[in-house]
Write a protein that holds these residues in place. Structure first.
Motif, PDB file in Angstrom:
ATOM      1  N   ASP A 171       6.845  -6.012   0.245  1.00 51.08           N
ATOM      2  CA  ASP A 171       6.381  -5.007   1.200  1.00 51.08           C
ATOM      3  C   ASP A 171       5.085  -5.401   1.903  1.00 51.08           C
ATOM      4  OD1 ASP A 171       8.422  -3.338   0.811  1.00 51.08           O
ATOM      5  OD2 ASP A 171       7.248  -1.671  -0.026  1.00 51.08           O
ATOM      6  N   GLY A 172       4.446  -6.467   1.414  1.00 52.05           N
ATOM      7  CA  GLY A 172       3.248  -6.947   2.097  1.00 52.05           C
ATOM      8  C   GLY A 172       1.930  -6.436   1.552  1.00 52.05           C
ATOM      9  N   LEU A 173       1.954  -5.818   0.388  1.00 51.09           N
ATOM     10  CA  LEU A 173       0.691  -5.400  -0.212  1.00 51.09           C
ATOM     11  C   LEU A 173      -0.113  -6.645  -0.623  1.00 51.09           C
ATOM     12  CD1 LEU A 173      -0.962  -2.923  -1.150  1.00 51.09           C
ATOM     13  CD2 LEU A 173       0.224  -3.059  -3.348  1.00 51.09           C
ATOM     14  N   THR A 174      -1.414  -6.596  -0.448  1.00 57.59           N
ATOM     15  CA  THR A 174      -2.281  -7.689  -0.894  1.00 57.59           C
ATOM     16  C   THR A 174      -2.526  -7.513  -2.386  1.00 57.59           C
ATOM     17  OG1 THR A 174      -3.335  -7.589   1.271  1.00 57.59           O
ATOM     18  CG2 THR A 174      -4.477  -8.860  -0.441  1.00 57.59           C
TER      19      THR A 174
ATOM     20  N   ARG B  39     -13.198   1.876  -4.235  1.00 57.88           N
ATOM     21  CA  ARG B  39     -12.090   2.061  -5.184  1.00 57.88           C
ATOM     22  C   ARG B  39     -10.912   2.801  -4.569  1.00 57.88           C
ATOM     23  NH1 ARG B  39     -15.851   3.236 -10.211  1.00 57.88           N
ATOM     24  NH2 ARG B  39     -16.830   1.178 -10.311  1.00 57.88           N
ATOM     25  N   ARG B  40     -11.165   3.468  -3.440  1.00 59.04           N
ATOM     26  CA  ARG B  40     -10.015   4.036  -2.708  1.00 59.04           C
ATOM     27  C   ARG B  40      -9.209   2.917  -2.057  1.00 59.04           C
ATOM     28  NH1 ARG B  40     -13.426   8.539  -1.523  1.00 59.04           N
ATOM     29  NH2 ARG B  40     -14.222   7.642   0.386  1.00 59.04           N
ATOM     30  N   LYS B  41      -9.894   1.844  -1.697  1.00 60.93           N
ATOM     31  CA  LYS B  41      -9.209   0.744  -1.003  1.00 60.93           C
ATOM     32  C   LYS B  41      -8.649  -0.294  -1.959  1.00 60.93           C
ATOM     33  CE  LYS B  41     -12.226   1.077   2.990  1.00 60.93           C
ATOM     34  NZ  LYS B  41     -13.382   0.433   3.609  1.00 60.93           N
ATOM     35  N   VAL B  42      -9.272  -0.379  -3.141  1.00 60.20           N
ATOM     36  CA  VAL B  42      -8.896  -1.424  -4.094  1.00 60.20           C
ATOM     37  C   VAL B  42      -8.469  -0.775  -5.405  1.00 60.20           C
ATOM     38  CG1 VAL B  42      -9.680  -3.476  -5.316  1.00 60.20           C
ATOM     39  CG2 VAL B  42     -10.565  -2.992  -3.033  1.00 60.20           C
ATOM     40  N   GLY B  43      -7.180  -0.801  -5.682  1.00 58.10           N
ATOM     41  CA  GLY B  43      -6.672  -0.211  -6.919  1.00 58.10           C
ATOM     42  C   GLY B  43      -6.623  -1.254  -8.023  1.00 58.10           C
ATOM     43  N   ILE B  44      -6.668  -0.783  -9.274  1.00 58.32           N
ATOM     44  CA  ILE B  44      -6.584  -1.724 -10.397  1.00 58.32           C
ATOM     45  C   ILE B  44      -5.671  -1.152 -11.475  1.00 58.32           C
ATOM     46  CG2 ILE B  44      -8.704  -0.857 -11.498  1.00 58.32           C
ATOM     47  CD1 ILE B  44      -9.294  -3.880 -12.248  1.00 58.32           C
ATOM     48  N   VAL B  45      -4.875  -2.029 -12.066  1.00 62.99           N
ATOM     49  CA  VAL B  45      -3.999  -1.645 -13.181  1.00 62.99           C
ATOM     50  C   VAL B  45      -4.298  -2.596 -14.336  1.00 62.99           C
ATOM     51  CG1 VAL B  45      -1.621  -1.299 -13.954  1.00 62.99           C
ATOM     52  CG2 VAL B  45      -2.223  -0.882 -11.557  1.00 62.99           C
TER      53      VAL B  45
ATOM     54  N   ALA C 232      -0.509   5.584  -5.378  1.00 61.08           N
ATOM     55  CA  ALA C 232      -0.624   6.919  -4.776  1.00 61.08           C
ATOM     56  C   ALA C 232      -1.912   7.061  -3.962  1.00 61.08           C
ATOM     57  CB  ALA C 232      -0.575   7.994  -5.868  1.00 61.08           C
ATOM     58  N   MET C 233      -2.862   6.160  -4.192  1.00 64.21           N
ATOM     59  CA  MET C 233      -4.106   6.167  -3.409  1.00 64.21           C
ATOM     60  C   MET C 233      -3.983   5.309  -2.147  1.00 64.21           C
ATOM     61  SD  MET C 233      -6.131   8.155  -5.026  1.00 64.21           S
ATOM     62  CE  MET C 233      -7.821   7.754  -4.552  1.00 64.21           C
ATOM     63  N   ASN C 234      -2.801   4.793  -1.883  1.00 61.27           N
ATOM     64  CA  ASN C 234      -2.572   3.914  -0.729  1.00 61.27           C
ATOM     65  C   ASN C 234      -3.605   2.791  -0.621  1.00 61.27           C
ATOM     66  OD1 ASN C 234      -0.351   5.500   0.178  1.00 61.27           O
ATOM     67  ND2 ASN C 234      -1.837   6.973   0.970  1.00 61.27           N
ATOM     68  N   PRO C 235      -3.746   1.997  -1.672  1.00 57.33           N
ATOM     69  CA  PRO C 235      -4.780   0.959  -1.648  1.00 57.33           C
ATOM     70  C   PRO C 235      -4.442  -0.143  -0.650  1.00 57.33           C
ATOM     71  CG  PRO C 235      -3.340   0.625  -3.528  1.00 57.33           C
ATOM     72  CD  PRO C 235      -2.912   1.920  -2.897  1.00 57.33           C
ATOM     73  N   GLU C 236      -5.505  -0.831  -0.212  1.00 57.60           N
ATOM     74  CA  GLU C 236      -5.298  -1.991   0.664  1.00 57.60           C
ATOM     75  C   GLU C 236      -5.122  -3.255  -0.162  1.00 57.60           C
ATOM     76  OE1 GLU C 236      -8.502  -2.091   3.481  1.00 57.60           O
ATOM     77  OE2 GLU C 236      -8.180  -0.002   4.022  1.00 57.60           O
ATOM     78  N   VAL C 237      -5.682  -3.200  -1.370  1.00 58.44           N
ATOM     79  CA  VAL C 237      -5.575  -4.341  -2.289  1.00 58.44           C
ATOM     80  C   VAL C 237      -5.245  -3.786  -3.666  1.00 58.44           C
ATOM     81  CG1 VAL C 237      -6.788  -6.290  -3.356  1.00 58.44           C
ATOM     82  CG2 VAL C 237      -7.381  -5.599  -1.027  1.00 58.44           C
TER      83      VAL C 237
END
Ligand SMILES: Nc1ncnc2c1ncn2[C@@H]1O[C@H](COP(=O)(O)OP(=O)(O)OP(=O)(O)O)[C@@H](O)[C@H]1O
Ligand SMILES: [Mg+2]
Length: 247
Positions: free
Chosen positions: A187-190, A78-84, A154-159
């Motif tokens: 910006d290139g975010l996945t 969950r640090r790598k994958v954020g959800i809204v 703010a968690m700098n997610p990768e996805v």
């Protein structure tokens, strides 16, 4: 090997199969829009990627690592994958600044000063620098959703997973939220985004994925899916969308 892979993912609620063998490979920096009728499994798919739901078959891999099933490090995932979510889910008793800094401080161990500096930069980016000490109920829906997005960033997610993030908003507030997504995409975010905003999907997505009753029925570029859908189900769905004036 793709950056994010769902391989033959199966998910049921009790006896009710919701994802029935979903295979989806997403490259880094891609923006993928999930479309399909209500109940086809879009939210469930996103929730499985973030391990909010367990899957019963197949696997999910991020950057080569299996991130589904027993024994995975859910917090690391969950640090790598954020959800809204559609409903923002901000903490109502906390200021905007504290909403955004909570996880970076608690989970990433950042200092308060660092976390606040980053939060203010993000607030500025979404035009809310004046609102740092406001509480969620003092913001419009669009403003709350912008805060929810930067809280995830703010968690700098990768996805970043976005589940119908504009569905609860009045029409005039939708654009301000979509503009941020457009910006993040540039910006290139996945990004994987479940959406009913078809014209936005058409403009921003690299891939459109049409889900039907828990399977990926059709997938392709916006031009392919919106311009020349090959599957009858996709054609019927898009006709309804057009009739509703949403494309
Ligand atoms: N927690 C749950 N328990 C039982 N069934 C569920 C649960 N969550 C979803 N479902 C069922 O799973 C199916 C897929 O639901 P999901 O929310 O993934 O659809 P969706 O494509 O996101 O729909 P919408 O466009 O309305 O948001 C539906 O039949 C739904 O009733
Ligand atoms: Mg949904």
């Amino acid at each position: 090997m793709a950056f994010l892979e769902l391989n033959d993912v199966e998910k049921s609620y009790g006896e009710n199969p919701v994802l029935r063998g979903v295979t989806l490979h997403i490259e880094k920096h891609q923006v993928v829009c999930l479309i399909g009728a209500s109940g086809c499994g879009k939210s469930t798919l996103l929730r499985c990627v973030n391990a909010l739901e367990e899957i019963q078959g197949g696997d999910i891999r991020l950057d080569g690592d299996v991130v589904s099933g027993e024994g995975i490090d859910v917090n690391a995932l969950r640090r790598k994958v954020g959800i809204v979510f559609q409903s923002f889910n901000l903490f109502p008793h906390m200021s905007v600044l504290n909403n955004v800094t909570l996880s970076p401080i608690r989970v990433l161990g950042r200092s308060r000063a660092d976390a606040e500096a980053q939060a203010r930069t993000l607030l500025k980016r979404v035009g809310l620098e004046e609102k740092a000490s406001a509480f969620p109920d003092q913001l419009s829906g669009g403003q709350q959703q912008r805060v929810a997005i930067i809280r995830a960033l703010a968690m700098n997610p990768e996805v970043l997973l976005l589940d119908e993030i504009t569905s609860a908003l009045d029409p005039e507030l939708v654009a301000e939220v979509l503009n941020i997504v457009r910006d993040l995409a540039e910006d290139g975010l996945t990004i994987i985004m479940a959406t009913h905003e078809m014209s936005f999907a058409q403009e921003v997505a690299d891939q459109i994925v049409f889900l039907h009753e828990g399977v990926v029925l059709e997938q392709g570029t916006p031009k392919e899916i919106f311009g020349a859908p090959t599957h009858e189900r996709t054609q019927v769905f898009l006709k309804k969308i057009v009739a509703a004036g949403r494309l």
